[in-house]
Design a protein around this motif. Structure first.
Motif, PDB file in Angstrom:
ATOM      1  N   LYS A 282       0.841  -1.206   0.000  1.00 54.82           N
ATOM      2  CA  LYS A 282       0.000   0.000   0.000  1.00 54.82           C
ATOM      3  C   LYS A 282       0.875   1.254   0.000  1.00 54.82           C
ATOM      4  O   LYS A 282       0.580   2.230  -0.719  1.00 54.82           O
ATOM      5  N   ILE A 283       1.944   1.232   0.772  1.00 51.40           N
ATOM      6  CA  ILE A 283       2.843   2.384   0.812  1.00 51.40           C
ATOM      7  C   ILE A 283       3.492   2.592  -0.546  1.00 51.40           C
ATOM      8  O   ILE A 283       3.622   3.726  -1.020  1.00 51.40           O
ATOM      9  N   ALA A 284       3.886   1.508  -1.187  1.00 47.27           N
ATOM     10  CA  ALA A 284       4.489   1.616  -2.519  1.00 47.27           C
ATOM     11  C   ALA A 284       3.548   2.325  -3.482  1.00 47.27           C
ATOM     12  O   ALA A 284       3.965   3.194  -4.271  1.00 47.27           O
ATOM     13  N   ALA A 285       2.275   1.975  -3.426  1.00 42.38           N
ATOM     14  CA  ALA A 285       1.287   2.631  -4.288  1.00 42.38           C
ATOM     15  C   ALA A 285       1.113   4.096  -3.902  1.00 42.38           C
ATOM     16  O   ALA A 285       1.004   4.976  -4.767  1.00 42.38           O
ATOM     17  N   ASP A 286       1.110   4.372  -2.589  1.00 44.98           N
ATOM     18  CA  ASP A 286       0.884   5.733  -2.105  1.00 44.98           C
ATOM     19  C   ASP A 286       2.010   6.689  -2.478  1.00 44.98           C
ATOM     20  O   ASP A 286       1.798   7.901  -2.573  1.00 44.98           O
ATOM     21  N   VAL A 287       3.229   6.173  -2.638  1.00 46.21           N
ATOM     22  CA  VAL A 287       4.362   7.053  -2.942  1.00 46.21           C
ATOM     23  C   VAL A 287       4.759   7.004  -4.415  1.00 46.21           C
ATOM     24  O   VAL A 287       5.756   7.608  -4.818  1.00 46.21           O
ATOM     25  N   GLY A 288       3.983   6.291  -5.222  1.00 47.24           N
ATOM     26  CA  GLY A 288       4.233   6.292  -6.656  1.00 47.24           C
ATOM     27  C   GLY A 288       5.252   5.283  -7.140  1.00 47.24           C
ATOM     28  O   GLY A 288       5.756   5.399  -8.262  1.00 47.24           O
ATOM     29  N   LEU A 289       5.552   4.259  -6.302  1.00 43.56           N
ATOM     30  CA  LEU A 289       6.517   3.250  -6.717  1.00 43.56           C
ATOM     31  C   LEU A 289       5.861   1.964  -7.207  1.00 43.56           C
ATOM     32  O   LEU A 289       6.553   0.996  -7.538  1.00 43.56           O
ATOM     33  N   GLY A 290       4.550   1.927  -7.209  1.00 44.80           N
ATOM     34  CA  GLY A 290       3.836   0.825  -7.843  1.00 44.80           C
ATOM     35  C   GLY A 290       3.718  -0.432  -7.012  1.00 44.80           C
ATOM     36  O   GLY A 290       2.646  -0.743  -6.498  1.00 44.80           O
TER      37      GLY A 290
END
Length: 318
Positions: A282-290
């Motif tokens: 979820k964090i990856a998605a939230d920071v734009g890293l997919g």
């Protein structure tokens, strides 16, 4: 947050001390409920110390405070290339370092730190105006005049006075995490992470003013890290060509635009790991890293650890 213990901070005021250099660590690490630090201002001896720029300081403590401190700040002072610190100060700094204290010099305070020999063979910086003088006086020190600060573990140095804020926030990030550092930056109305080098302040033969538009573009990007951010999109916001934007951005920050975006995303992921229970995916998605795999790869490359290990560091003991 990691388990907080009281850290003892000594600000060593030498003859001719610069006001901003003294005030920055004293204010950043000021004793308050949210900051586990106790600050003491000391001199070579207790009493009045004549500072630079028309100010004097009352040092409540003498050199014995160095034996008390976990962190010792050495603010810059006038005529550092001419005047060596008193021998008692040099010996006190060496003893503090041997005891395990971190020594952090702001601006020309690097000269006093170099006088101890503790910077020999290490990278260090100081105000750009004095960089060559530091290299000449202490040839074993690897002087880098193109950075805002240098962290060599137990000895740290920073460039001009304002770079002392960058150094202090960097140390706060290491001690208490990104969230605490960002909170302190907001309190100071300062940039939480300024990646530019001091080379931009050194006079050039043909000055090329950068203006404020790239600062505005960086701020714009920070609010859109979850979105696709391309070089073209950043350049479009700055109203210049991608080639011009890329070149001038690197001059301004020391990073290519995409390197800067990646580091901004990693910084945001660190704060989310500290302050939330969101999954790595979820964090990856939230920071734009997919994907989580993408976040883990860049996290390891930039910070040398994994998101899970990093989170454990900031939840231990809770």
């Amino acid at each position: 947050m990691p388990v907080s213990r009281l850290r003892r901070v000594a600000v060593l005021v030498l003859e001719g001390a610069k006001p901003l250099d003294v005030g920055i660590p004293a204010q950043v690490f000021t004793t308050r409920a949210s900051m586990p630090y106790e600050v003491r201002v000391c001199g070579a001896a207790p009493g009045l110390v004549a500072g630079g720029d028309g100010l004097s300081y009352h040092a409540a403590h003498g050199i014995d405070a160095l034996g008390w401190a976990d962190i010792v700040f050495i603010p810059g002072y006038r005529f550092p290339d001419r005047d060596d610190p008193p021998q008692a100060v040099v010996e006190g700094l060496i003893a503090a370092h041997e005891r395990g204290a971190r020594l952090a010099a702001i601006s020309t305070g690097a000269f006093a730190l170099a006088a101890t020999g503790l910077l020999d063979g290490k990278r260090a910086t100081t105000h750009w105006h004095y960089a060559r003088a530091l290299a000449a006086k202490h040839p074993l020190v690897r002087v880098d005049e193109n950075v805002l600060f240098v962290d060599e573990g137990s000895v740290l140095t920073s460039a001009g006075a304002a770079s002392g804020i960058d150094l202090c926030l960097h140390m706060l990030r290491g001690d208490l995490g990104v969230a605490a550092s960002n909170h302190a930056a907001r309190r100071l109305v300062a940039a939480p992470y300024r990646s530019g080098g001091q080379a931009q302040y050194v006079p050039r033969s043909v000055p090329e003013p950068l203006g404020e538009r790239f600062a505005a573009t960086r701020e714009w990007a920070l609010h859109r890290l979850a979105e696709p951010l391309t070089l073209e999109a950043l350049a479009r916001h700055a109203a210049v060509s991608p080639r011009t934007f890329s070149r001038r951005f690197a001059e301004d920050t020391g990073y290519t635009p995409m390197q800067w975006v990646m580091r901004a995303r990693i910084d945001l992921s660190r704060e989310l790991l500290e302050r939330s229970e969101r999954s790595v995916e979820k964090i990856a998605a939230d920071v734009g890293l997919g994907t989580g795999a993408n976040l883990r790869m860049h996290f390891q490359r930039i910070l040398g650890t994994t998101p899970s290990e990093y989170r454990r560091t900031f939840t231990k003991g809770e």
